[in-house]
Design a protein around this motif. Structure first.
Motif, PDB file in Angstrom:
ATOM      1  N   LEU A 139       0.831  -1.211   0.000  1.00 47.45           N
ATOM      2  CA  LEU A 139       0.000   0.000   0.000  1.00 47.45           C
ATOM      3  C   LEU A 139       0.861   1.255   0.000  1.00 47.45           C
ATOM      4  CD1 LEU A 139      -2.889   1.117   0.195  1.00 47.45           C
ATOM      5  CD2 LEU A 139      -2.662   0.976   2.671  1.00 47.45           C
ATOM      6  N   LEU A 140       1.925   1.274   0.796  1.00 48.84           N
ATOM      7  CA  LEU A 140       2.800   2.438   0.842  1.00 48.84           C
ATOM      8  C   LEU A 140       3.582   2.605  -0.457  1.00 48.84           C
ATOM      9  CD1 LEU A 140       4.127   2.275   4.498  1.00 48.84           C
ATOM     10  CD2 LEU A 140       2.685   4.048   3.505  1.00 48.84           C
ATOM     11  N   ASP A 141       3.964   1.499  -1.092  1.00 51.24           N
ATOM     12  CA  ASP A 141       4.669   1.585  -2.370  1.00 51.24           C
ATOM     13  C   ASP A 141       3.778   2.163  -3.474  1.00 51.24           C
ATOM     14  OD1 ASP A 141       7.088   0.669  -1.452  1.00 51.24           O
ATOM     15  OD2 ASP A 141       6.758  -1.405  -2.094  1.00 51.24           O
TER      16      ASP A 141
ATOM     17  N   ARG B 105       2.478   0.587  15.634  1.00 48.34           N
ATOM     18  CA  ARG B 105       3.085   1.882  15.346  1.00 48.34           C
ATOM     19  C   ARG B 105       3.977   1.723  14.126  1.00 48.34           C
ATOM     20  NH1 ARG B 105       1.578   6.463  16.109  1.00 48.34           N
ATOM     21  NH2 ARG B 105       3.470   7.594  16.404  1.00 48.34           N
ATOM     22  N   VAL B 106       3.713   2.510  13.091  1.00 46.18           N
ATOM     23  CA  VAL B 106       4.470   2.430  11.849  1.00 46.18           C
ATOM     24  C   VAL B 106       5.039   3.809  11.545  1.00 46.18           C
ATOM     25  CG1 VAL B 106       4.350   1.915   9.379  1.00 46.18           C
ATOM     26  CG2 VAL B 106       2.916   0.651  10.987  1.00 46.18           C
TER      27      VAL B 106
ATOM     28  N   GLU C 273       2.532  12.252  -1.286  1.00 45.88           N
ATOM     29  CA  GLU C 273       1.747  13.116  -0.396  1.00 45.88           C
ATOM     30  C   GLU C 273       0.648  12.340   0.338  1.00 45.88           C
ATOM     31  OE1 GLU C 273       0.287  13.396  -4.598  1.00 45.88           O
ATOM     32  OE2 GLU C 273       2.188  13.880  -3.678  1.00 45.88           O
ATOM     33  N   GLN C 274       0.323  11.127  -0.121  1.00 42.77           N
ATOM     34  CA  GLN C 274      -0.700  10.316   0.539  1.00 42.77           C
ATOM     35  C   GLN C 274      -0.109   9.373   1.594  1.00 42.77           C
ATOM     36  OE1 GLN C 274      -2.508   8.361  -2.788  1.00 42.77           O
ATOM     37  NE2 GLN C 274      -4.131   9.910  -2.976  1.00 42.77           N
ATOM     38  N   ARG C 275       1.176   9.225   1.633  1.00 45.41           N
ATOM     39  CA  ARG C 275       1.789   8.280   2.575  1.00 45.41           C
ATOM     40  C   ARG C 275       1.537   8.659   4.029  1.00 45.41           C
ATOM     41  NH1 ARG C 275       7.329   7.132  -0.744  1.00 45.41           N
ATOM     42  NH2 ARG C 275       6.324   5.802  -2.295  1.00 45.41           N
ATOM     43  N   ALA C 276       1.536   9.937   4.332  1.00 53.84           N
ATOM     44  CA  ALA C 276       1.248  10.370   5.703  1.00 53.84           C
ATOM     45  C   ALA C 276      -0.169   9.973   6.105  1.00 53.84           C
ATOM     46  CB  ALA C 276       1.447  11.872   5.838  1.00 53.84           C
ATOM     47  N   LEU C 277      -1.089  10.071   5.162  1.00 52.24           N
ATOM     48  CA  LEU C 277      -2.476   9.678   5.435  1.00 52.24           C
ATOM     49  C   LEU C 277      -2.582   8.176   5.666  1.00 52.24           C
ATOM     50  CD1 LEU C 277      -5.438  10.574   5.583  1.00 52.24           C
ATOM     51  CD2 LEU C 277      -5.573  10.176   3.120  1.00 52.24           C
ATOM     52  N   VAL C 278      -1.854   7.380   4.880  1.00 42.76           N
ATOM     53  CA  VAL C 278      -1.847   5.921   5.058  1.00 42.76           C
ATOM     54  C   VAL C 278      -1.266   5.569   6.423  1.00 42.76           C
ATOM     55  CG1 VAL C 278      -0.858   3.762   4.206  1.00 42.76           C
ATOM     56  CG2 VAL C 278      -1.781   5.423   2.594  1.00 42.76           C
ATOM     57  N   LEU C 279      -0.158   6.206   6.786  1.00 47.23           N
ATOM     58  CA  LEU C 279       0.460   5.923   8.087  1.00 47.23           C
ATOM     59  C   LEU C 279      -0.469   6.296   9.234  1.00 47.23           C
ATOM     60  CD1 LEU C 279       4.149   7.008   7.509  1.00 47.23           C
ATOM     61  CD2 LEU C 279       3.227   4.703   7.674  1.00 47.23           C
TER      62      LEU C 279
END
Length: 85
Positions: A55-57, A77-78, A62-68
């Protein structure tokens, strides 16, 4: 009926005490272990970690912070690091 001698009585008493101590220690271990796993010390499953990496790949930078933010919680905790540990 034959009576046991003093040595045998002491030996049986010591043996019974050791068995009781082992049972108490094992019971305490299993109670503490179940309490620890119920309180959130569970590790994520490997397929969950693989799905998160995929999912992160696929996510835009800019969406990675939202996924985390979506996957972080009490049980997990990721965070992303630029350098390999």
């Amino acid at each position: 009926m034959r009576r046991l001698g003093l040595v045998w009585r002491v030996a049986l008493t010591v043996l019974a005490a050791l068995i009781a101590l082992q049972l108490l220690a094992a019971g305490g271990y299993y109670l503490e272990r179940s309490r620890a796993t119920q309180s959130g010390l569970k590790l994520p499953l490997p397929d969950q970690v693989a799905a998160l990496v995929t999912l992160l790949d696929r996510a835009e930078p800019e969406q990675r912070a939202l996924v985390l933010r979506a996957v972080n919680g009490v049980g997990m905790r990721v965070n992303l690091q630029r350098d390999a540990p």
